[in-house]
Design a protein around this motif. Structure first.
Motif, PDB file in Angstrom:
ATOM      1  N   THR A  14       0.987  -1.202   0.112  1.00  0.00           N
ATOM      2  CA  THR A  14       0.043  -0.118  -0.004  1.00  0.00           C
ATOM      3  C   THR A  14       0.892   1.306   0.064  1.00  0.00           C
ATOM      4  O   THR A  14       1.746   1.266   0.712  1.00  0.00           O
TER       5      THR A  14
ATOM      6  N   TRP B 182      -5.402   6.360  -4.019  1.00  0.00           N
ATOM      7  CA  TRP B 182      -6.218   5.556  -2.864  1.00  0.00           C
ATOM      8  C   TRP B 182      -7.520   5.225  -3.198  1.00  0.00           C
ATOM      9  O   TRP B 182      -7.908   4.062  -3.045  1.00  0.00           O
TER      10      TRP B 182
ATOM     11  N   TYR C 128      -9.138   4.294   2.392  1.00  0.00           N
ATOM     12  CA  TYR C 128      -8.619   4.641   1.244  1.00  0.00           C
ATOM     13  C   TYR C 128     -10.091   5.440   0.681  1.00  0.00           C
ATOM     14  O   TYR C 128     -10.047   6.410  -0.042  1.00  0.00           O
TER      15      TYR C 128
END
Lengths: 339, 283, 324
Positions: B53, B247, B239
């Protein structure tokens, strides 16, 4: 026999893998407002030094709980702790990054930067006292703007957040009635309006509801090209939200005399200051339980002060003015034990 | 209007409405899946499965989140399934007619319908507060607590489907109940128990609230069970509410991944159930 | 001698078997009791966390609408109201629709279509609740805001009795939206149980009714439904339990206002949405404790619903048995 085989293998693999990957050295938790920039810095720092920073954006309240329980190396809070609370827990506090909250509206025929508002008016709107956009109090601030009779739909943040705190703090300073009725906190009881979840939710709600007014972090307003409002600041000037106006507010703050850096940057003096500016703070122990980790954290923060400015501006945050950085680093030397 | 006509009209009206109702149900499913596909597919790439991520403004993937979800689900199932199967065995075999079983069945129903946020708070109070920090093991434990009632229910149902004749034959050969259970009943109900396992996995894979209070998430790759670990539901939750396009895209893609995984598991469970369903249950 | 050794082997074998029996039986009993302990543990942990708030506010916690973190005064009334109203809306929409789906699948659907349509409806249950939340916020709510809500305000809002329910600006999110999203969520649960139960009705009963000249609808309403009463109630209760406790789907679309409003178009809050929204940022022991107290209330509400369902099912079963 039973289907426990595969999970068991995974579990064994996980346990075997664990020592092979070095765990993050620096741990921190707290505010959601600076999370994007902290994670960006952490990523760059890891690339440069190989040291990881594990930041949990679980909320300022939870972050304060964690640092008080000594389960993380540093805590992060959008609301500064008061000096006596700092003394009582043995914590040292300093600002790390600055950002701004921007009021946004959705009125037919009103574009970005066309509407001017002030704190008292916004307070009355959120108290439910001003209900239509063509109210004389709004007209007074916008003599040349054609305002429709649309009903005002106030939008606020549904969950507890530092953005809420900044917004309500400013309005409490501007309106005694707001202070008494609603008050300033991360989570308050709003008498009117609708709550939307997250900056994204609030931005969405505002852009979709005719006549809506909301408040979002500057990054949002900018990236979604929302119709932001100009604000009348303490010096009586109408200012637009921008990196410059946030910096002006931060620079005008009387940091040198703020004990424990307890200074909320809303409503700062100065002709160019944006009234809804706020800093996000870091909490560290004066006598750290783990000196090595504390030093590693301080090294990271020093690196961020020196190298993180561009990354911050890219994400629409505002780095601290260098005079403030110098003050903070002096505080580190005098108040945080490093061996 | 003659009575015959009004009855015919009522019939026609009712049946049309029920067809409409089905269309509504299917339309909702279609709308949700369509939104997921539309927004999630554009983010699908090898990157999603190979990179971590990212911080905002950079491209990245969901590898640590996928790993965390798989690991915590696996541990949760490993902890919860044996307990659930054993408890279900008690209810179906040893304690079938006992008074205690009625109480346990009721309690199990309560736990089964308990909001997962309650489970999250519970594990927060007894594990996170005690340990002093969030951890993947706390998250796995919360998932186990959610999986246990599901497994108990399906195990009991599946074990009682095994024909009494088989059990009697085994007892007649002189086997103790535990031998009968382990050598005869479990193998006979094997696919049913696996179905229960799949349903439990499907159930816990989509849970966000319990993980939010127990393990939260982690930006980096970690295999340390004693620390926070990334997982798909919380990453999606965070996100989706952010202002960063990368995101948001990852959130939709992650949502698509979870949904597809759970759909496949549910279909697999369904196929297994109908494959093993004897004619005895009136279907 | 061979017989002797066989007897010895048998004896050892038998005692091993007995030991195995004891161990296994105890293991299953232990696991079963663990289920009980789990519930007890949840209750105790929640109560101890909620105690400061309950001791401070006492019964006032249940009756006051105020929820002010600044002055530290908390009351659960708005959350309880929101939880009950959204679930009620969800049930009012989901029950008829599920009923319709069950009828379609059992009576109208051609055989080749039954399996795929049945699976499709149940796939709604497989979609994780957070997806419902995001979909609700970004797709469903704007849809309602642009089309359904203005229509409701204009045409229903001015009617005498019902009108009060549909007043206020069209926010898109709010109690009605949350109720509708919940309805879509619980639809598969209720409809699959109804369908299973409808299919257990013996063909003989239905065919006798058809033979007497009843229409399909009459057979369903007068023969199938009464026979399947028990299961239908069970399915409805299952859906209700789910709706009461749902967190993620509701949090995104309820509008988080700790206020009780007469209008369904207004924002509100539910117990689970309040906890999810506020738990992590909550500072102060009383605030934390009040949130956990909300959790206790939710637990009690779901507990009561399930107990009531069980009780009703028992009575219906007894009546069904006695009337046969």
């Amino acid at each position: 026999m039973r289907s426990g085989g595969i999970p068991a293998i995974l579990l064994a693999a996980a346990i075997l893998l664990a020592p092979a990957v070095p765990a993050a050295d620096i741990s921190g938790a707290g505010a959601t407002f600076p999370y994007p920039i902290y994670s960006k810095w952490a990523d760059a720092y890891k690339k440069q030094t190989g040291i990881g920073l594990n930041y949990q954006s679980i909320g300022s309240g939870a972050g304060i709980k964690q640092i008080k329980a000594k389960t993380v190396t540093f805590g992060a809070s959008d609301m500064p702790l008061k000096p006596d609370e700092l003394k009582a827990s043995g914590l040292v506090q300093f600002p790390m990054i600055i950002g701004g909250v921007v009021p946004v509206v959705n009125i037919k025929g009103v574009g970005p930067g066309q509407l001017t508002l002030d704190g008292a008016t916004i307070a009355s709107i959120y108290l439910g006292e001003i209900t239509t956009w063509n109210d004389p109090r709004i007209k007074k601030l916008n003599p040349k703007l054609a305002l429709p009779s649309t009903a005002i739909a106030p939008v606020y943040r549904a969950e507890g957040s530092g953005t809420n705190f900044l917004f309500t703090d400013y309005l409490s300073k501007q309106s005694a009635k707001f202070k008494d009725t609603i008050g300033a906190a991360a989570s308050v009881q709003w008498p009117v309006g609708v709550g939307a979840k997250g900056n994204e939710g609030e931005a969405n709600q505002t852009t979709q509801t005719d006549g809506a007014i909301g408040y979002v972090e500057y990054a949002y307003a900018k990236q979604n090209k929302m119709a932001y409002a100009l604000m009348i600041n303490k010096a009586g000037k109408a200012v637009a939200p921008s990196a410059e106006s946030f910096q002006a507010a931060a620079g005008n703050g009387d940091w040198a005399h703020a004990e424990g850096y307890y200074l909320i940057l809303t409503d700062q003096p100065g002709a160019a200051s944006w009234p809804l500016t706020g800093a996000s703070f870091i909490l560290l122990y004066s006598t750290p339980p783990d000196v090595v980790a504390s030093n590693a954290a301080l090294k990271f923060f020093g690196w961020a002060y020196a190298n993180g400015g561009k990354m911050a501006s890219d994400l629409d945050y505002v780095p601290l003015p260098s005079s403030l950085v110098a003050l903070v680093q002096k505080t580190w030397k005098t108040e945080i034990k490093s061996r | 209007m003659s009575r015959a006509l009004s009855r015919k009209l009522t019939n026609f009206g009712a049946l049309t409405l029920s067809s409409l109702a089905t269309l509504v149900g299917l339309a909702c499913l279609g709308a949700i899946l369509w939104t997921l596909l539309k927004n999630g597919v554009s983010g699908l790439s090898v990157q999603v499965f190979t990179q971590m991520t990212p911080p905002p403004g950079s491209a990245g993937g969901l590898l640590n989140a996928i790993y965390g979800s798989v690991l915590m689900t696996a541990i949760g199932i490993v902890i919860g399934t044996p307990i659930g199967v054993l408890a279900g065995t008690y209810l179906a075999e040893y304690g079938r007619h006992a008074r205690l079983s009625d109480v346990i069945r009721f309690v199990n129903d309560v736990l089964l319908s308990a909001p997962s946020i309650i489970v999250g708070l519970f594990v927060y109070e007894i594990v996170v507060v005690r340990m002093g920090h969030f951890s993947a093991i706390a998250g796995a434990f919360a998932l186990a607590v959610i999986a246990i009632p599901v497994t108990v229910r399906t195990t009991e149902d599946m074990l009682s489907l095994v024909p009494q004749g088989m059990k009697d034959a085994s007892t007649a050969l002189g086997a103790y109940p535990w031998r009968t259970i382990t050598s005869v009943i479990y193998p006979a109900a094997r696919s049913g128990i696996v179905t229960g396992l799949l349903l439990a996995v499907a159930r816990v894979s989509g849970e966000t609230a319990p993980l939010l209070f127990t393990v939260v998430s982690n930006q980096f790759w970690t295999t340390d069970l004693n620390a926070e670990m990334a997982n798909l539901p919380v990453v999606i939750y965070t996100y989706a509410q952010s202002p960063y396009k990368e995101w948001q895209q990852l959130a939709w893609t992650g949502a698509l991944l979870i949904t597809v995984a759970i759909l496949l598991l549910s279909i697999a469970a369904r196929v297994l159930v109908s494959a093993l369903q004897p004619s005895g249950r009136g279907r | 001698m061979q017989q002797l050794s066989v007897a010895v082997i048998d004896a050892r074998h038998a005692s091993k078997q007995r030991l195995g029996e004891q161990l296994f039986k105890s293991a299953t009993l232990l696991a079963a009791v663990l289920v009980l302990l789990l519930l007890g543990g949840v209750a105790v942990a929640l109560l101890s966390g909620a105690w400061p708030a309950l001791a401070q506010f006492k019964l006032g916690f249940l009756t006051r609408e105020v929820w002010n973190p600044v002055t530290e005064k908390f009351g659960a009334l708005a959350a309880i109201y929101g939880t009950l109203v959204t679930s009620l809306v969800a049930m009012l929409v989901a029950i008829p629709v599920s009923f319709g789906i069950a009828i379609f699948l059992t009576e109208l659907c051609p055989a080749w279509l039954k399996r795929p349509v049945g699976i499709a409806v149940e796939l709604l249950a497989a979609v994780p609740s957070i997806i419902y939340g995001i979909w609700g916020l970004f797709v469903f709510a704007p849809l309602l805001q642009r089309h359904l809500q203005p229509w409701l305000i204009e045409h229903v809002g001015s009617l005498p009795l019902v009108g009060g329910l549909f007043r206020g600006p069209p926010f898109g999110i709010g109690v009605l939206t949350a109720g509708l999203v919940l309805a879509i969520m619980v639809l598969p649960f209720i409809s699959s149980v109804m369908r299973d139960v409808f299919e257990t009705v013996p063909d003989v009963l239905k065919e006798s009714a058809y033979g007497l000249g009843a229409t399909t609808w009459e057979v369903i309403w007068k023969v199938v439904l009464p026979h399947a009463r028990v299961g239908v109630v069970g399915g409805v209760m299952l859906g209700l339990g789910r709706a009461l406790g749902e967190t993620m789907a509701v949090t995104f679309v309820i509008g988080n206002a700790h206020r009780i409003s007469g209008s369904l178009l207004a924002p509100g809050t539910t117990i689970s949405a309040s906890i999810a929204n506020e738990f992590n940022e909550a500072t102060g022991d009383l605030y934390n404790s009040s949130l956990i107290a909300l959790g206790v209330l939710l637990f009690l509400i779901t507990f009561t619903v399930i107990a009531a369902a069980r009780f009703m099912l028992l009575r219906l079963e007894r009546r069904a048995l006695s009337s046969v």
